[in-house]
Design a protein around this motif. Structure first.
Motif, PDB file in Angstrom:
ATOM      1  N   LYS A  37       0.850  -1.184   0.000  1.00 19.99           N
ATOM      2  CA  LYS A  37       0.000   0.000   0.000  1.00 19.99           C
ATOM      3  C   LYS A  37       0.888   1.236   0.000  1.00 19.99           C
ATOM      4  N   GLN A  38       0.373   2.300  -0.581  1.00 19.57           N
ATOM      5  CA  GLN A  38       1.128   3.544  -0.683  1.00 19.57           C
ATOM      6  C   GLN A  38       0.591   4.565   0.304  1.00 19.57           C
ATOM      7  N   PRO A  39       1.470   5.189   1.065  1.00 16.88           N
ATOM      8  CA  PRO A  39       0.999   6.259   1.949  1.00 16.88           C
ATOM      9  C   PRO A  39       0.647   7.493   1.119  1.00 16.88           C
ATOM     10  N   VAL A  40      -0.470   8.113   1.468  1.00 18.02           N
ATOM     11  CA  VAL A  40      -0.888   9.334   0.785  1.00 18.02           C
ATOM     12  C   VAL A  40      -1.358  10.347   1.819  1.00 18.02           C
ATOM     13  N   LYS A  41      -1.254  11.601   1.462  1.00 20.52           N
ATOM     14  CA  LYS A  41      -1.805  12.641   2.314  1.00 20.52           C
ATOM     15  C   LYS A  41      -3.176  12.960   1.741  1.00 20.52           C
ATOM     16  N   LEU A  42      -4.193  12.779   2.559  1.00 22.37           N
ATOM     17  CA  LEU A  42      -5.564  12.919   2.107  1.00 22.37           C
ATOM     18  C   LEU A  42      -6.324  13.742   3.128  1.00 22.37           C
ATOM     19  N   ARG A  43      -6.978  14.780   2.659  1.00 24.92           N
ATOM     20  CA  ARG A  43      -7.752  15.627   3.562  1.00 24.92           C
ATOM     21  C   ARG A  43      -9.214  15.223   3.463  1.00 24.92           C
ATOM     22  N   LEU A  44      -9.770  14.825   4.604  1.00 28.51           N
ATOM     23  CA  LEU A  44     -11.154  14.371   4.666  1.00 28.51           C
ATOM     24  C   LEU A  44     -11.929  15.202   5.680  1.00 28.51           C
ATOM     25  N   ASP A  45     -13.239  15.234   5.503  1.00 27.44           N
ATOM     26  CA  ASP A  45     -14.083  15.931   6.469  1.00 27.44           C
ATOM     27  C   ASP A  45     -14.036  15.202   7.808  1.00 27.44           C
ATOM     28  N   PRO A  46     -14.024  15.971   8.899  1.00 27.16           N
ATOM     29  CA  PRO A  46     -13.940  15.348  10.230  1.00 27.16           C
ATOM     30  C   PRO A  46     -15.065  14.349  10.505  1.00 27.16           C
ATOM     31  N   ASP A  47     -16.277  14.636  10.038  1.00 24.49           N
ATOM     32  CA  ASP A  47     -17.386  13.722  10.309  1.00 24.49           C
ATOM     33  C   ASP A  47     -17.203  12.376   9.603  1.00 24.49           C
ATOM     34  N   VAL A  48     -16.544  12.378   8.444  1.00 24.80           N
ATOM     35  CA  VAL A  48     -16.282  11.124   7.730  1.00 24.80           C
ATOM     36  C   VAL A  48     -15.294  10.281   8.543  1.00 24.80           C
ATOM     37  N   ILE A  49     -14.239  10.910   9.018  1.00 21.02           N
ATOM     38  CA  ILE A  49     -13.235  10.201   9.814  1.00 21.02           C
ATOM     39  C   ILE A  49     -13.858   9.686  11.110  1.00 21.02           C
ATOM     40  N   GLU A  50     -14.639  10.521  11.774  1.00 24.25           N
ATOM     41  CA  GLU A  50     -15.281  10.117  13.025  1.00 24.25           C
ATOM     42  C   GLU A  50     -16.186   8.908  12.811  1.00 24.25           C
ATOM     43  N   ARG A  51     -16.910   8.881  11.691  1.00 20.95           N
ATOM     44  CA  ARG A  51     -17.821   7.763  11.416  1.00 20.95           C
ATOM     45  C   ARG A  51     -17.045   6.451  11.288  1.00 20.95           C
ATOM     46  N   PHE A  52     -15.931   6.469  10.570  1.00 26.37           N
ATOM     47  CA  PHE A  52     -15.140   5.246  10.421  1.00 26.37           C
ATOM     48  C   PHE A  52     -14.479   4.850  11.735  1.00 26.37           C
ATOM     49  N   LYS A  53     -13.985   5.830  12.490  1.00 28.89           N
ATOM     50  CA  LYS A  53     -13.334   5.539  13.769  1.00 28.89           C
ATOM     51  C   LYS A  53     -14.330   5.038  14.814  1.00 28.89           C
ATOM     52  N   ALA A  54     -15.593   5.388  14.668  1.00 23.53           N
ATOM     53  CA  ALA A  54     -16.618   5.002  15.643  1.00 23.53           C
ATOM     54  C   ALA A  54     -16.768   3.484  15.746  1.00 23.53           C
ATOM     55  N   ASP A  55     -16.448   2.762  14.693  1.00 32.62           N
ATOM     56  CA  ASP A  55     -16.565   1.306  14.711  1.00 32.62           C
ATOM     57  C   ASP A  55     -15.335   0.630  15.301  1.00 32.62           C
ATOM     58  N   GLY A  56     -14.364   1.410  15.763  1.00 33.99           N
ATOM     59  CA  GLY A  56     -13.206   0.854  16.450  1.00 33.99           C
ATOM     60  C   GLY A  56     -12.008   0.608  15.550  1.00 33.99           C
ATOM     61  N   PRO A  57     -11.034  -0.174  16.088  1.00 35.09           N
ATOM     62  CA  PRO A  57      -9.804  -0.447  15.339  1.00 35.09           C
ATOM     63  C   PRO A  57     -10.096  -1.061  13.971  1.00 35.09           C
ATOM     64  N   GLY A  58      -9.223  -0.750  13.021  1.00 41.23           N
ATOM     65  CA  GLY A  58      -9.388  -1.244  11.658  1.00 41.23           C
ATOM     66  C   GLY A  58     -10.125  -0.257  10.776  1.00 41.23           C
ATOM     67  N   TRP A  59     -10.312   0.974  11.295  1.00 40.13           N
ATOM     68  CA  TRP A  59     -11.083   1.953  10.535  1.00 40.13           C
ATOM     69  C   TRP A  59     -10.414   2.302   9.215  1.00 40.13           C
ATOM     70  N   GLN A  60      -9.106   2.290   9.159  1.00 36.67           N
ATOM     71  CA  GLN A  60      -8.422   2.621   7.907  1.00 36.67           C
ATOM     72  C   GLN A  60      -8.648   1.532   6.860  1.00 36.67           C
ATOM     73  N   SER A  61      -8.642   0.285   7.292  1.00 35.60           N
ATOM     74  CA  SER A  61      -8.916  -0.817   6.360  1.00 35.60           C
ATOM     75  C   SER A  61     -10.354  -0.749   5.869  1.00 35.60           C
TER      76      SER A  61
END
Length: 88
Positions: free
Chosen positions: A52-76
């Motif tokens: 996988k390639q690291p990238v700098k990506l700017r996302l809305d905070p609510d989008v990130i919060e939604r994925f993080k809300a389900d716990g570890p593995g949010w990036q996957s």
């Protein structure tokens, strides 16, 4: 780095080449006592065929919060959602 690991490295620095050769020869003759190099070598994961390639990506905070809300593995999970959206 764990204290035991630091101590092992310090001890290795104090050994002469002759002592190291003798210890290594003894260790290689004993399958239950591998050389220190084998013990200190980092194992890690094998390299991926398609890393996988690291990238700098700017996302809305609510989008990130939604994925993080389900716990570890949010990036996957985010990666899977992006693959699905891209039709992959």
């Amino acid at each position: 780095m764990a204290e035991a690991h630091r101590k092992a490295l310090r001890n290795l620095e104090e050994i002469t080449d002759e002592e190291d050769a003798a210890i290594t020869a003894d260790a290689q003759g004993d399958p239950d006592n591998p050389p220190a190099d084998d013990l200190l070598r980092r194992r890690g994961r094998p390299p991926l065929e398609k890393a996988k390639q690291p990238v700098k990506l700017r996302l809305d905070p609510d989008v990130i919060e939604r994925f993080k809300a389900d716990g570890p593995g949010w990036q996957s999970r985010m990666n899977a959602a992006l693959r699905k959206a891209a039709g992959l």
